[in-house]
Motif scaffolding. Sequence first.
Motif, mmCIF file in Angstrom:
data_model
loop_
_atom_site.group_PDB
_atom_site.id
_atom_site.type_symbol
_atom_site.label_atom_id
_atom_site.label_comp_id
_atom_site.label_asym_id
_atom_site.label_seq_id
_atom_site.Cartn_x
_atom_site.Cartn_y
_atom_site.Cartn_z
ATOM 1 N N PHE A 73 -51.407 1.213 -69.917
ATOM 2 C CA PHE A 73 -52.392 1.584 -68.795
ATOM 3 C C PHE A 73 -52.317 0.925 -67.062
ATOM 4 O O PHE A 73 -52.948 -0.157 -67.620
ATOM 5 C CB PHE A 73 -53.288 2.499 -69.007
ATOM 6 C CG PHE A 73 -54.345 2.679 -67.550
ATOM 7 C CD1 PHE A 73 -54.045 3.829 -67.194
ATOM 8 C CD2 PHE A 73 -55.305 2.061 -66.922
ATOM 9 C CE1 PHE A 73 -54.056 3.683 -65.690
ATOM 10 C CE2 PHE A 73 -56.284 2.950 -66.017
ATOM 11 C CZ PHE A 73 -55.797 3.497 -65.764
ATOM 12 N N HIS A 74 -51.270 1.416 -65.925
ATOM 13 C CA HIS A 74 -51.519 0.128 -64.683
ATOM 14 C C HIS A 74 -51.373 1.631 -64.251
ATOM 15 O O HIS A 74 -50.878 1.969 -64.017
ATOM 16 C CB HIS A 74 -50.882 -1.071 -64.590
ATOM 17 C CG HIS A 74 -49.729 -1.270 -65.079
ATOM 18 N ND1 HIS A 74 -48.755 -2.315 -64.332
ATOM 19 C CD2 HIS A 74 -48.495 -0.258 -65.586
ATOM 20 C CE1 HIS A 74 -47.720 -1.988 -64.343
ATOM 21 N NE2 HIS A 74 -47.118 -1.419 -65.477
ATOM 22 N N GLN A 75 -51.992 0.779 -62.890
ATOM 23 C CA GLN A 75 -51.469 1.779 -61.909
ATOM 24 C C GLN A 75 -51.079 0.432 -60.236
ATOM 25 O O GLN A 75 -51.471 -0.964 -60.385
ATOM 26 C CB GLN A 75 -52.905 2.709 -61.066
ATOM 27 C CG GLN A 75 -53.316 3.543 -61.590
ATOM 28 C CD GLN A 75 -54.198 4.186 -61.142
ATOM 29 O OE1 GLN A 75 -54.925 3.642 -60.668
ATOM 30 N NE2 GLN A 75 -54.024 6.174 -61.579
ATOM 31 N N GLY A 76 -50.312 1.051 -59.371
ATOM 32 C CA GLY A 76 -49.401 0.461 -58.109
ATOM 33 C C GLY A 76 -48.503 1.268 -57.605
ATOM 34 O O GLY A 76 -49.072 2.871 -57.765
ATOM 35 N N THR A 77 -48.527 0.684 -56.135
ATOM 36 C CA THR A 77 -47.693 1.233 -55.516
ATOM 37 C C THR A 77 -46.177 1.036 -55.464
ATOM 38 O O THR A 77 -45.225 1.539 -54.894
ATOM 39 C CB THR A 77 -48.221 0.763 -53.740
ATOM 40 O OG1 THR A 77 -48.436 -0.537 -53.353
ATOM 41 C CG2 THR A 77 -50.010 1.689 -53.871
ATOM 42 N N VAL A 78 -45.350 -0.024 -56.091
ATOM 43 C CA VAL A 78 -44.428 -0.032 -55.274
ATOM 44 C C VAL A 78 -43.657 -0.461 -56.987
ATOM 45 O O VAL A 78 -44.604 -1.653 -57.663
ATOM 46 C CB VAL A 78 -44.536 -1.735 -54.641
ATOM 47 C CG1 VAL A 78 -42.901 -2.266 -54.827
ATOM 48 C CG2 VAL A 78 -44.430 -1.526 -53.403
#
Length: 228
Positions: A74-79
């Motif tokens: 599980f991880h989050q980001g923008t690019v």
Amino acid sequence: MKNFNIKTLAIAVVTLSVLASCKKENSTVPADAKLSTANGLAVSPVTSTPTAFTEATTKGTIALVSGVYNVRNFHQGTVADLTDTTKWASKASTYYYSIVNSDGGNSTTYDFKFQGSATGDFVVNSDKFDLYYTDVAFGSVSGSTSRTALTGGVIGYNTGTTIGWYNYVISNHQVTAVANRTIILISKIAGGANYKVRINSIYYNATPAGTPYATNYPFYSLDYQRLL
């Protein structure tokens, strides 16, 4: 004229059969899709097969196995990472998770989040839950298990004076989960569900990698389940 009537009747029968079939399919909801925090489990996924998160800024997978939600990488980001589409090239400084959606969340929908140093602090949404912990193996924790409150709503680095979910090994700069330390979320909503959470690893595929020190973090592996 007789042949026309027979054909018309046949078409009508087929049409009614299709409509009845569609109605039946629409009224049949997978068992897991009926679940909600009202009865203690989250909405998705519907099978034990690891399924990719659908929230736009979230990557990783989730599966439901014997009533336990298994969250992996599980991880989050923008690019997006153009080489590996399962990863973000630009990771977010705060990761949000929504239990009710079994998916990534945001600053208004989350139930808990990861932030702070190396995004290692587990922070509960204090509008929804009170935070506790117990030093009992995840599988043995029930609603009646003795627990200790964490009044700040945060559990992170485990030191000699601060209770945390992880130890930091200075010699190799690695993070390891405290054995048998289970996080407990107690709902502030009348009739709301309570949960237990086990954080397994902060590394991609739960294995530190990188030279000379691991760089494949934070990719959370964790499990959660309703407390009974």
